[in-house]
Design an enzyme around this catalytic site. Structure first.
Site, PDB file in Angstrom:
ATOM      1  N   HIS A  44       0.826  -1.210   0.000  1.00 38.57           N
ATOM      2  CA  HIS A  44       0.000   0.000   0.000  1.00 38.57           C
ATOM      3  C   HIS A  44       0.860   1.261   0.000  1.00 38.57           C
ATOM      4  CE1 HIS A  44       0.387  -0.816   4.425  1.00 38.57           C
ATOM      5  NE2 HIS A  44       0.459   0.494   4.496  1.00 38.57           N
ATOM      6  N   ASP A  81       0.261  -7.497   0.041  1.00 45.06           N
ATOM      7  CA  ASP A  81       0.686  -6.178   0.503  1.00 45.06           C
ATOM      8  C   ASP A  81       2.216  -6.085   0.514  1.00 45.06           C
ATOM      9  OD1 ASP A  81       0.667  -3.617   1.426  1.00 45.06           O
ATOM     10  OD2 ASP A  81      -0.194  -4.050   3.388  1.00 45.06           O
ATOM     11  N   GLY A 138       3.110   4.948  10.094  1.00 44.70           N
ATOM     12  CA  GLY A 138       4.507   5.170   9.747  1.00 44.70           C
ATOM     13  C   GLY A 138       5.328   3.896   9.821  1.00 44.70           C
ATOM     14  N   SER A 149       4.314   1.068   8.577  1.00 39.60           N
ATOM     15  CA  SER A 149       3.992   0.239   7.417  1.00 39.60           C
ATOM     16  C   SER A 149       5.231  -0.137   6.626  1.00 39.60           C
ATOM     17  CB  SER A 149       3.020   0.975   6.489  1.00 39.60           C
ATOM     18  OG  SER A 149       1.697   0.825   6.921  1.00 39.60           O
ATOM     19  N   SER A 201       1.877  -4.678   7.601  1.00 35.46           N
ATOM     20  CA  SER A 201       0.761  -4.314   6.738  1.00 35.46           C
ATOM     21  C   SER A 201      -0.174  -3.335   7.448  1.00 35.46           C
ATOM     22  CB  SER A 201      -0.012  -5.562   6.308  1.00 35.46           C
ATOM     23  OG  SER A 201      -1.136  -5.216   5.528  1.00 35.46           O
TER      24      SER A 201
END
Length: 462
Positions: free
Chosen positions: A216, A245, A332, A334, A350
């Site tokens: 993402h 992802d 942040g 991710s 994720s």
């Protein structure tokens, strides 16, 4: 993340760094494994987490339909294997391999069928489900946004599966992907600055240096920098979200040195030498650009999460095949790295619910799936030598001069009650043994490649 080519310099680390990480490992939650229903009197063997994961993979392939999942009992250092009732011969084979056998009612096929029913009838934003081998059920979770008719639909679907097949629980938070504005790796998108975290440095299939992060993040923006408002230094090559992802992002400078390490803060790094499959019950560490280093336990595999779509107010972004944990994370984080004590790359952050103040649950894209899909490989040179290994009681080990010139500190022991990530290395050749042992003999000092600490995960020279 590197600014072009990183200059050679000696890295520095305090010898006590391994001890500090060890304290985190001592406090890790352990799975409360039940030995009820063991198939026989054979004494199960004890395993390190990595060995238990390897055995679980072999048994999953050899036991056939009777295999109904497994989990690691960290307190007893045992692999518990679920076997469907009635398969005495299969149970005996698992026991002979050293596993502790537990008879269960639900087969893997039945649990997967329940998950398909949930997908067909209850794909609702703010929900997730995963198989929990410790209860032999599908655990369904609804966040605080699932209310009214949607809650009624979800509850009815779970009840229709039966109490022996699925359970339903509520989460106080809201499921979300953990991208935000701030520092670490940055990109400019239509909505402003996006911040994510670098997961693991890799080598792309064409031999160029690259890194993995969340899908993402890669979908949100194409060019990434290692400083807010800085010039981009890497470009998205592949990005997949929803469904999976993960993103593969290639460094723009083909000469960028991208060592296979994770920066865990305070000048400390963990060498990453392989991709590892997750095992329910095992201890894992997560590094993120927002919240730093945190640890916890794998609680489920093959999880499905239904995020509220960020592009369609009435839509849902479903991601499947995820690793579910009780490790916290925040916006942040991710894309950040999930790894094991002994340097195995497990997952990419994720999303999830909660925060690192009150806790929560976080889901991770398996690294093995991301590597297979992108054709990338782990294991680039990091300019540091491998230190001598210290045993789980903290006995001394000797640093050795590495091919890159730098002697690294001793590795931590594999005992889960001993120390944190095993491959934490120093840059000046001084050793560090597990608590409560003494520091190892200094290795030969030399020049090592060291990153600037930017980025997530934070791959040491990224």
């Amino acid at each position: 993340m590197s600014h072009k080519r990183i200059p050679k310099r000696k890295a520095a680390i305090a010898a006590g760094g391994v001890v500090a990480l060890g304290a985190a490992a001592v406090l890790l939650p352990h799975a409360n494994a039940s030995q009820d229903g063991a198939a026989g009197d054979a004494a199960p063997r004890t395993f390190k987490a990595k060995d238990a994961s390897d055995l679980a993979s072999r048994l999953a392939g050899s036991l056939g339909d009777a295999f109904a999942g497994s989990y690691y009992d960290a307190a007893g250092q045992r692999l518990v294997v679920n076997v469907v009732n009635g398969d005495d011969g299969i149970a005996a084979r698992a026991e002979k391999a050293g596993a502790s056998v537990r008879r269960v009612a639900n087969s893997t096929a039945a649990l997967q069928s329940a998950a398909r029913t949930l997908k067909a009838k209850a794909t609702i934003p703010g929900t997730s489900w995963a198989v929990d081998p410790r209860t032999d059920k599908v655990v369904v979770t609804a966040d605080r946004t699932v209310t009214g008719a949607e809650w009624d639909r979800l509850r009815s679907t779970v009840q229709g599966l039966g109490t022996g097949m699925a359970t339903l629980k509520k989460s106080a938070g809201a499921f979300r992907t953990f991208a935000a504005g701030g520092d670490a790796i940055f990109a400019q998108a239509q909505g402003g600055t996006v911040r994510c975290s670098l997961g693991f440095n890799v080598t792309a299939s064409d031999g160029s240096p690259a890194f993995l992060t969340a899908g993402h993040c890669g979908v949100a923006a194409e060019r990434w920098a290692d400083a807010q408002n800085g010039q981009p230094v890497a470009t998205v090559d592949q990005a997949t979200f929803p469904g999976n992802d993960f993103s593969l992002v290639k460094y723009d400078d083909p000469g960028t040195e991208a060592p296979s390490t994770v920066d865990v803060g305070n000048g400390q790094t963990v060498r990453i030498d392989r991709a590892a499959e997750a095992t329910v019950g095992e201890t894992v560490f997560r590094m993120g650009s927002t919240t730093g280093l945190h640890d916890g336990t794998v609680t489920g595999l093959d999880a499905t999460v239904n995020f509220q779509s960020e592009t369609d107010p009435n839509g849902v972004d479903t991601v499947t095949g995820l690793i579910q944990t009780d490790v916290c994370a925040e916006p942040g984080d991710s894309g950040g790295s999930l790894f094991t004590q002994d340097g195995g790359a497990v997952g990419l952050t994720s999303g999830g619910s909660g925060d690192c103040t009150q806790g929560g649950e976080t889901f991770f894209q398996p690294v093995t799936a991301a590597l297979q899909a992108t054709g990338a490989t782990l294991g680039t040179g990091d300019g540091s030598g491998a230190g001598g290994a210290a045993d789980g009681t903290g006995n001394q080990g000797n640093g050795q001069q590495g091919t890159g010139g730098q002697g690294s500190g001793d590795q931590a022991g594999d005992d889960p009650s001993g120390a944190g990530p095993a491959a934490v290395t120093g840059g000046d050749g001084s050793g560090a043994a597990d608590a409560p042992g003494a520091a190892g003999t200094p290795g030969a000092a030399g020049d090592a490649q060291a990153g600037d600490g930017h980025g997530h995960g934070r791959g040491r020279s990224h």
